[in-house]
Design a protein around this motif. Structure first.
Motif, PDB file in Angstrom:
ATOM      1  N   LYS A 292      -7.177   9.284 -59.508  1.00 42.10           N
ATOM      2  CA  LYS A 292      -7.362  10.472 -60.334  1.00 42.10           C
ATOM      3  C   LYS A 292      -8.155  10.143 -61.592  1.00 42.10           C
ATOM      4  O   LYS A 292      -7.955   9.090 -62.202  1.00 42.10           O
ATOM      5  N   ALA A 293      -9.052  11.038 -61.955  1.00 44.77           N
ATOM      6  CA  ALA A 293      -9.844  10.870 -63.174  1.00 44.77           C
ATOM      7  C   ALA A 293     -10.441  12.219 -63.562  1.00 44.77           C
ATOM      8  O   ALA A 293     -10.624  13.102 -62.722  1.00 44.77           O
ATOM      9  N   LYS A 294     -10.758  12.357 -64.840  1.00 47.23           N
ATOM     10  CA  LYS A 294     -11.386  13.594 -65.314  1.00 47.23           C
ATOM     11  C   LYS A 294     -12.747  13.767 -64.644  1.00 47.23           C
ATOM     12  O   LYS A 294     -13.133  14.857 -64.219  1.00 47.23           O
ATOM     13  N   ARG A 295     -13.477  12.664 -64.537  1.00 46.61           N
ATOM     14  CA  ARG A 295     -14.793  12.679 -63.908  1.00 46.61           C
ATOM     15  C   ARG A 295     -15.006  11.318 -63.243  1.00 46.61           C
ATOM     16  O   ARG A 295     -14.568  10.288 -63.760  1.00 46.61           O
ATOM     17  N   LYS A 296     -15.670  11.304 -62.089  1.00 51.69           N
ATOM     18  CA  LYS A 296     -15.929  10.048 -61.379  1.00 51.69           C
ATOM     19  C   LYS A 296     -17.425   9.764 -61.379  1.00 51.69           C
ATOM     20  O   LYS A 296     -18.236  10.628 -61.035  1.00 51.69           O
ATOM     21  N   VAL A 297     -17.740   8.526 -61.771  1.00 50.26           N
ATOM     22  CA  VAL A 297     -19.133   8.095 -61.925  1.00 50.26           C
ATOM     23  C   VAL A 297     -19.353   6.875 -61.047  1.00 50.26           C
ATOM     24  O   VAL A 297     -18.481   6.007 -60.951  1.00 50.26           O
ATOM     25  N   ALA A 298     -20.500   6.788 -60.402  1.00 50.63           N
ATOM     26  CA  ALA A 298     -20.827   5.622 -59.577  1.00 50.63           C
ATOM     27  C   ALA A 298     -22.110   4.974 -60.070  1.00 50.63           C
ATOM     28  O   ALA A 298     -23.079   5.668 -60.401  1.00 50.63           O
ATOM     29  N   VAL A 299     -22.091   3.640 -60.120  1.00 51.82           N
ATOM     30  CA  VAL A 299     -23.298   2.856 -60.372  1.00 51.82           C
ATOM     31  C   VAL A 299     -23.505   2.015 -59.121  1.00 51.82           C
ATOM     32  O   VAL A 299     -22.780   1.053 -58.872  1.00 51.82           O
ATOM     33  N   PHE A 300     -24.475   2.411 -58.300  1.00 47.36           N
ATOM     34  CA  PHE A 300     -24.732   1.755 -57.018  1.00 47.36           C
ATOM     35  C   PHE A 300     -25.982   0.884 -57.100  1.00 47.36           C
ATOM     36  O   PHE A 300     -27.034   1.341 -57.565  1.00 47.36           O
TER      37      PHE A 300
END
Length: 395
Positions: A292-300
């Motif tokens: 769970k998180a307010k917003r999910k960010v990915a660095v690929f």
């Protein structure tokens, strides 16, 4: 020198191979066996023609300047000649970047227990083989060389690995989440405490009995697989499930393989940047989907060494990522296919940032992330994504 050490001390040897999960499994096996035996495990990812012998000889790291190798030879010879205390059991990783690697390593040290973690549809290093089947054949050398009284511990949920049961004379033990796995993980959950990710919990079932297992600071099913493989080793050594569960509580996730770090701006970082393959990328995305998180960010970053499968593999990651992440950063020419496909799958272009290098990306990542974000950082080692982590982690 390594062969001489094995002949002299005759330790038990546990060999671990696979395309993903070797180091986590090694650390889990170490946590279990050190409760009952004097054990040595390979440091970091010492799994090649240099690292494996260094582990056998003991106490060495791949640093030390121009005198490193003369020192290794001199000190190892001295230890072997005078005789020193030696572990009862060695836990070794067997890497196979190209055809013939495993045969070479097995000629140095043949295990009595072999663990195969996972291969996947598009294995890492497949670029150097004719295809995924060739990778699986190379990895299967480990179980083919096991003695009849040994144990082949195989991932039931990976078809390429499970098929290896036909290629060994050793006693086969299977582990996984599947119903017919001999050592089975069930009731899996990613635990939260006070709104923060805390670790995983699951049950291990074997022979009609089960025990609860709790791993603090570990996330995703890949860690449960490592624990289940380690449990199989413990059972082979005569431990019971209760003692195995207690031992697993000491397991620590290896660095850069799924640890959660505190980030700047009250963010959290899922640091999984040690390496990447399609299978491990899928696993990381699945893990983030559950947290769970307010917003999910990915660095690929790019997934390297997958050859002709590169475009389709990166596009598949883009399709999956678009359903999970609110913002995506990509680093490297291959990862651009993740960005393009995520956009086609519905993620707005303004939420996608494309860069050639980690140095170019790190300051923009720092600017874009915000309080409450959970940030996945995942890519092949050569992409240098640790630079992004160093920029955004809390000092």
């Amino acid at each position: 020198l390594a062969r001489w050490a094995i002949r002299k001390y005759q330790p038990g040897i546990i060999g671990i191979t696979g395309s993903v999960g070797k180091t986590s499994t090694k650390e889990a096996v170490l946590a279990v066996l050190r409760q009952i035996r004097k054990v040595r495990a390979s440091s970091g990812n010492f799994n090649n023609e240099f690292g494996l012998p260094l582990t056998i000889l003991g106490g060495w790291t791949k640093s030390g300047g121009i005198f490193f190798w003369p020192k290794v030879i001199a000190v190892s010879l001295f230890r072997l000649l005078i005789g020193t205390a030696y572990p009862e059991v060695l836990i070794l990783e067997y890497g196979a970047d190209k055809p013939g690697d495993l045969k070479y390593l097995l000629d140095i040290a043949r295990p009595q227990i072999g663990i195969v973690t996972a291969i996947g549809d598009i294995p890492v290093h497949v670029e150097f083989y004719s295809g995924p089947d060739a990778v699986a054949r190379e990895k299967s050398r480990l179980v083919e060389t096991l003695p009849a009284q040994g144990f082949a511990i195989l991932n039931f949920d990976d078809d390429a690995v499970y098929d290896m049961r036909e290629r060994t004379r050793a006693h086969v033990m299977t582990y996984g989440f599947g119903e017919r796995a001999e050592i089975r993980a069930t009731n899996f959950e990613n635990r939260m405490e006070n709104g923060e990710p805390a670790g995983i919990a699951f049950k291990l079932e074997y022979g009609g009995s089960f025990v609860p297992v709790r791993l603090d600071g570990a996330f995703g099913k890949v860690q449960a697989y490592a624990a289940a493989a380690a449990a199989a080793v413990g059972l082979a050594f005569g431990m019971n499930l209760v003692k195995i569960s207690e031992a697993l509580s000491y397991y620590q996730v290896p660095p850069r393989r799924g640890k959660i770090l505190q980030g700047i701006k009250e963010t959290r970082i899922f640091d999984d940047c040690y390496n990447a393959s399609p299978l491990s990328m899928h696993a990381a995305i699945d893990t983030l989907k559950e947290l769970k998180a307010k917003r999910k960010v990915a660095v690929f970053g790019d997934m390297l060494e997958i050859g002709k499968y590169a475009i389709e593999a990166h596009e598949e990651i883009g399709r999956l990522a678009a359903k999970v992440f609110d913002v995506i950063f990509t680093i490297g020419p291959r990862a651009r296919f993740i960005a393009d496909t995520a956009n086609k799958a519905g993620l707005a272009k303004k939420k996608i940032f494309v860069f050639d290098t980690a140095d170019e990306a790190k300051m923009i990542v720092q600017d874009v992330i915000a309080k409450g974000d959970l940030i996945l950082v995942k890519g092949s080692r050569a992409m240098g994504l640790e630079k992004v982590i160093e920029e955004i982690k809390q000092s």
